[in-house]
Design a protein around this motif. Structure first.
Motif, mmCIF file in Angstrom:
data_model
loop_
_atom_site.group_PDB
_atom_site.id
_atom_site.type_symbol
_atom_site.label_atom_id
_atom_site.label_comp_id
_atom_site.label_asym_id
_atom_site.label_seq_id
_atom_site.Cartn_x
_atom_site.Cartn_y
_atom_site.Cartn_z
ATOM 1 N N GLY A 23 -99.777 71.607 -42.357
ATOM 2 C CA GLY A 23 -99.751 72.584 -41.084
ATOM 3 C C GLY A 23 -99.205 71.860 -39.822
ATOM 4 N N ALA A 24 -98.397 70.583 -39.969
ATOM 5 C CA ALA A 24 -97.820 70.115 -38.722
ATOM 6 C C ALA A 24 -96.774 70.928 -38.271
ATOM 7 C CB ALA A 24 -97.521 68.752 -39.144
ATOM 8 N N GLU A 25 -96.456 71.207 -37.140
ATOM 9 C CA GLU A 25 -95.483 72.011 -36.547
ATOM 10 C C GLU A 25 -94.362 70.700 -35.937
ATOM 11 O OE1 GLU A 25 -97.465 76.025 -34.805
ATOM 12 O OE2 GLU A 25 -96.845 74.414 -33.405
ATOM 13 N N GLU A 26 -94.897 69.763 -35.679
ATOM 14 C CA GLU A 26 -94.065 68.588 -35.180
ATOM 15 C C GLU A 26 -94.835 67.280 -35.303
ATOM 16 O OE1 GLU A 26 -92.030 67.200 -30.824
ATOM 17 O OE2 GLU A 26 -92.923 69.111 -30.932
ATOM 18 N N LYS A 77 -102.982 73.896 -28.866
ATOM 19 C CA LYS A 77 -102.207 73.298 -30.181
ATOM 20 C C LYS A 77 -103.307 72.103 -30.552
ATOM 21 C CE LYS A 77 -98.244 75.434 -30.121
ATOM 22 N NZ LYS A 77 -97.956 76.151 -31.430
ATOM 23 N N ASP A 127 -104.559 76.022 -37.568
ATOM 24 C CA ASP A 127 -104.700 75.110 -38.520
ATOM 25 C C ASP A 127 -105.400 73.861 -38.390
ATOM 26 O OD1 ASP A 127 -102.799 76.721 -39.841
ATOM 27 O OD2 ASP A 127 -100.952 76.038 -39.039
ATOM 28 N N MET A 179 -105.138 70.588 -40.910
ATOM 29 C CA MET A 179 -104.775 69.380 -40.582
ATOM 30 C C MET A 179 -105.591 68.209 -40.644
ATOM 31 S SD MET A 179 -101.658 68.704 -39.682
ATOM 32 C CE MET A 179 -101.675 67.320 -40.866
ATOM 33 N N VAL A 185 -99.440 63.978 -34.085
ATOM 34 C CA VAL A 185 -99.072 65.287 -35.205
ATOM 35 C C VAL A 185 -99.682 66.581 -34.124
ATOM 36 C CG1 VAL A 185 -99.470 66.388 -37.355
ATOM 37 C CG2 VAL A 185 -99.384 63.822 -36.983
ATOM 38 N N TYR A 186 -98.686 67.668 -34.112
ATOM 39 C CA TYR A 186 -99.139 68.760 -33.341
ATOM 40 C C TYR A 186 -99.066 69.760 -34.385
ATOM 41 C CZ TYR A 186 -97.245 66.273 -29.319
ATOM 42 O OH TYR A 186 -97.216 65.314 -28.317
ATOM 43 N N CYS A 187 -100.274 70.524 -34.433
ATOM 44 C CA CYS A 187 -100.328 72.058 -35.236
ATOM 45 C C CYS A 187 -100.905 73.083 -34.392
ATOM 46 C CB CYS A 187 -101.099 71.554 -36.279
ATOM 47 S SG CYS A 187 -102.920 71.427 -35.830
ATOM 48 N N ALA A 193 -96.434 67.920 -42.835
ATOM 49 C CA ALA A 193 -95.820 69.569 -42.656
ATOM 50 C C ALA A 193 -96.631 70.320 -43.674
ATOM 51 C CB ALA A 193 -94.262 69.499 -43.057
#
Length: 252
Positions: free
Chosen positions: A161-164, A135, A180, A184, A174-176, A158
């Motif tokens: 491309g942020a997933e969380e 990630k 992505d 990001m 920030v996780y992506c 988001a």
């Protein structure tokens, strides 16, 4: 994702006092050298090199060191091999290690010695890798003058491309998805956020909880010894700490 990452957050909040500056510089110089060799010496056209330079400046590395590392990457003496190793600490904690080395025999011998001293063991390739997902992980230092409220900022991230997104008092994480990562990074630059770190990490999708503080301390000592090796760039694990164990460790 939040649980397994708490120990790294604790160490980050405590600051870099526990880190050895020379070790940090060694790892950053290697990354600059490899980035320049793979993608060229121009940071404007080499996102990996641009990021490595940004992180080096954040670590207060002298400009001359950065320029020499780039020049080394352009030459013939910057031939590092990217290799990975897998292993286990006590209590079945899985460890995945990424290295950059100019001497693989030295690296594997050093790692074997560290594992043996730490009551762990090296494992065969493939034994651990499947436990982790790659990630993009970005850590942003909060700015008191941040224009956007957290809710709006989360929506903007988001969109990039942020997933969380984890909002903390001093930091935003920030996780992506791995694919992505570039988008990001560009989004964070557009938002003019104070980026402290940006990297592809291996995050465990299954974790191991160890409740004995003394056992946890020994596992963390093994992880620290691995991170301290000059050839090691990144160490990932699936140890998850309970609130009770973290309280004990922080109190000492």
């Amino acid at each position: 994702m939040a649980g397994h990452n708490k120990w790294s957050q604790i160490k980050r909040k405590k600051g870099a006092l526990d880190a050895k500056r020379s070790k940090v510089f060694t790892k950053l110089i290697k990354e600059i050298t490899v980035a320049a060799k793979v993608g060229g010496p121009d940071p404007d056209g080499n996102p990996r090199l641009r990021l490595a330079i940004q992180l080096s400046k954040a670590a207060n590395m002298p400009k001359d060191n950065i320029e020499r590392a780039i020049q080394k990457g352009e030459g013939t003496d910057g031939d590092y091999s990217a290799v990975t190793y897998e292993g286990y600490a006590s209590n079945g904690v899985a460890i995945f290690i990424e290295c950059l080395t100019d001497n693989i025999n030295r690296t594997v011998q050093n790692l074997r010695t560290i594992f043996n001293k730490g009551n762990g063991s090296l494992a065969t390739n493939g034994s651990v890798e499947f436990l982790f997902d790659r990630k993009g992980v970005f850590v942003v230092r909060r700015n008191p003058d941040q224009a956007l409220p957290d809710e709006e900022l989360t929506l903007e991230l988001a969109d990039g491309g942020a997933e969380e997104v984890e909002m903390e008092e001093e930091y935003i994480t920030v996780y992506c998805a791995m694919e992505d990562f570039g988008a990001m990074q560009k989004k964070l630059e557009e938002l003019q956020l104070d980026l402290e770190s940006a990297e592809l990490q291996r995050l465990p999708h299954t974790t191991v909880t160890v409740e004995d503080p003394e056992a946890v301390r020994k596992i963390l000592a093994l992880l620290d010894a691995l991170e301290d090796d000059d050839d090691v760039q990144k160490v990932y694990h699936n140890l998850e700490l309970s609130e009770e164990v973290m309280d004990v460790l922080q109190a000492q």
